[in-house]
Scaffold this motif. Structure first.
Motif, PDB file in Angstrom:
ATOM      1  N   LEU A   1       0.832  -1.199   0.000  1.00  0.00           N
ATOM      2  CA  LEU A   1       0.000   0.000   0.000  1.00  0.00           C
ATOM      3  C   LEU A   1       0.868   1.250   0.000  1.00  0.00           C
ATOM      4  CD1 LEU A   1      -2.804   1.488   0.496  1.00  0.00           C
ATOM      5  CD2 LEU A   1      -2.276   1.290   2.933  1.00  0.00           C
ATOM      6  N   VAL A   2       0.558   2.191  -0.900  1.00  0.00           N
ATOM      7  CA  VAL A   2       1.157   3.524  -0.911  1.00  0.00           C
ATOM      8  C   VAL A   2      -0.001   4.491  -0.717  1.00  0.00           C
ATOM      9  CG1 VAL A   2       2.646   5.112  -2.176  1.00  0.00           C
ATOM     10  CG2 VAL A   2       2.748   2.662  -2.671  1.00  0.00           C
ATOM     11  N   ALA A   3       0.059   5.361   0.324  1.00  0.00           N
ATOM     12  CA  ALA A   3      -1.132   6.121   0.658  1.00  0.00           C
ATOM     13  C   ALA A   3      -0.843   7.476   1.277  1.00  0.00           C
ATOM     14  CB  ALA A   3      -2.006   5.312   1.633  1.00  0.00           C
ATOM     15  N   SER A   4      -1.766   8.400   1.075  1.00  0.00           N
ATOM     16  CA  SER A   4      -1.715   9.695   1.745  1.00  0.00           C
ATOM     17  C   SER A   4      -2.252   9.545   3.164  1.00  0.00           C
ATOM     18  CB  SER A   4      -2.544  10.724   0.971  1.00  0.00           C
ATOM     19  OG  SER A   4      -3.926  10.398   1.017  1.00  0.00           O
ATOM     20  N   ASP A   5      -2.071  10.586   3.979  1.00  0.00           N
ATOM     21  CA  ASP A   5      -2.502  10.475   5.373  1.00  0.00           C
ATOM     22  C   ASP A   5      -4.018  10.432   5.518  1.00  0.00           C
ATOM     23  OD1 ASP A   5      -2.897  13.149   4.717  1.00  0.00           O
ATOM     24  OD2 ASP A   5      -2.154  13.920   6.622  1.00  0.00           O
ATOM     25  N   GLY A   6      -4.748  10.753   4.457  1.00  0.00           N
ATOM     26  CA  GLY A   6      -6.199  10.590   4.509  1.00  0.00           C
ATOM     27  C   GLY A   6      -6.614   9.152   4.704  1.00  0.00           C
ATOM     28  N   VAL A   7      -5.763   8.216   4.293  1.00  0.00           N
ATOM     29  CA  VAL A   7      -5.992   6.789   4.531  1.00  0.00           C
ATOM     30  C   VAL A   7      -5.508   6.406   5.923  1.00  0.00           C
ATOM     31  CG1 VAL A   7      -5.400   4.447   3.804  1.00  0.00           C
ATOM     32  CG2 VAL A   7      -5.794   6.223   2.075  1.00  0.00           C
ATOM     33  N   LEU A   8      -4.247   6.729   6.215  1.00  0.00           N
ATOM     34  CA  LEU A   8      -3.628   6.271   7.463  1.00  0.00           C
ATOM     35  C   LEU A   8      -4.263   6.880   8.695  1.00  0.00           C
ATOM     36  CD1 LEU A   8      -1.292   4.234   7.064  1.00  0.00           C
ATOM     37  CD2 LEU A   8      -1.393   5.806   5.135  1.00  0.00           C
ATOM     38  N   ASP A   9      -4.893   8.052   8.569  1.00  0.00           N
ATOM     39  CA  ASP A   9      -5.522   8.698   9.723  1.00  0.00           C
ATOM     40  C   ASP A   9      -6.914   8.158  10.018  1.00  0.00           C
ATOM     41  OD1 ASP A   9      -3.342  10.289  10.126  1.00  0.00           O
ATOM     42  OD2 ASP A   9      -4.215  12.106   9.283  1.00  0.00           O
TER      43      ASP A   9
END
Length: 292
Positions: A226-234
């Motif tokens: 997975l490569v993701a912006s913080d909109g995912v990780l948050d």
């Protein structure tokens, strides 16, 4: 050749598409309902980017997938810093610089690592020269001959999970909260709720910008990346991300991760993460790929 999506709300088919060597698919200011899926680098790649719920201004996230050879691809997620001016512009510059450098290197049979680093340096210089406070974070994975190398700047992150749920790769967010988690000073839930979680200490557009280049990891058949912006990780716990990545195809994992994140952005519930933001993710997996 490059194909660009921008400024449209769209649905996509779940059929796998093909990209030829040196071709890239770029996502700028999009609001997607489903992932777009490609056969690439010996596996499947699923991409999804969307604005935060009810947002009417631009999606400051951007993404790109570059076909860099028969068994090579580069996956890129850029997140314009929301607290800075012109975050969308910074993310766009990063994507443009990187796709151009990578495609040129792929066509010439040159080093992808060098192209990625040169593309980052050029993007950083261009963003600084804007002199308008623009900034962006960045996460990149180079996949080549069954191996993956991560590059990141800021709090966009990369996760790789094995088929039995072992976390094989998790980048550290370049932020006070990220470093506190890495040092064991904060637990995951405390970090998600921390009032300074949005602060980053490393970003494109800074004279002090630095690239963290990770070691090469072998990508096994049942791994999920997975490569993701913080909109995912948050908006998801790591155990939840782990569960989605270790089961199913790239397309199904991307759809499920995005679905949970968007649902939580819309409704705050006790005990669940909740941070409305633009969201972008790319998932790579060899699971479920079509036989040749």
């Amino acid at each position: 050749m490059r194909q660009v999506f921008g400024a449209l709300k769209q649905t996509t088919t779940m059929d796998c598409q093909q990209l030829t060597t040196c071709e890239s698919r770029v996502y700028l200011n999009v609001d997607m309902l489903e992932p777009e899926v490609f056969e690439l680098a010996g596996g499947s790649v699923a991409v999804l980017s969307a604005r935060k719920p009810e947002k009417t201004t631009a999606n400051q996230d951007a993404a790109a997938v570059v076909a860099a050879g028969e068994n090579a691809a580069v996956l890129i997620v850029a997140d314009g810093c929301g607290g800075m001016a012109n975050g969308e512009q910074a993310a766009r510059i990063a994507i443009d610089s990187l796709t151009n450098h990578i495609a040129t290197a792929a066509a010439a049979g040159e080093s992808l690592r060098t192209a990625i680093l040169d593309g980052i340096e050029e993007a950083n210089r261009q963003i600084i020269e804007l002199k308008n406070g623009a900034g962006a974070t960045l996460a990149i994975v180079q996949i080549e001959n069954g191996e993956a190398r991560p590059y990141h700047i800021g709090d966009a992150q990369i996760v790789m999970v094995g088929g039995r749920g072992k976390v094989k790769l998790l980048t550290t967010s370049h932020s006070p909260v990220g470093y506190a988690m890495e040092a064991g000073m904060l637990e995951e839930q405390e970090a998600l709720d921390h009032e300074e979680r949005h602060l980053v200490s490393n970003y494109l557009g800074s004279e002090a910008m630095h690239v963290e280049v990770g070691s090469v990891r072998k990508v096994s058949t049942r791994d999920g990346l997975l490569v993701a912006s913080d909109g995912v990780l948050d908006n998801l716990l790591m155990d939840e991300i782990n569960g989605f990545l270790k089961n199913g195809t790239a397309a199904s994992a991307a759809a499920k991760i995005a679905g949970v994140a968007m649902q939580r952005m819309q409704t705050a519930l006790e005990g669940q993460p909740h941070k409305p933001d633009d969201l972008t993710l790319i998932v790579f997996s060899q699971r479920g790929k079509r036989a040749k």
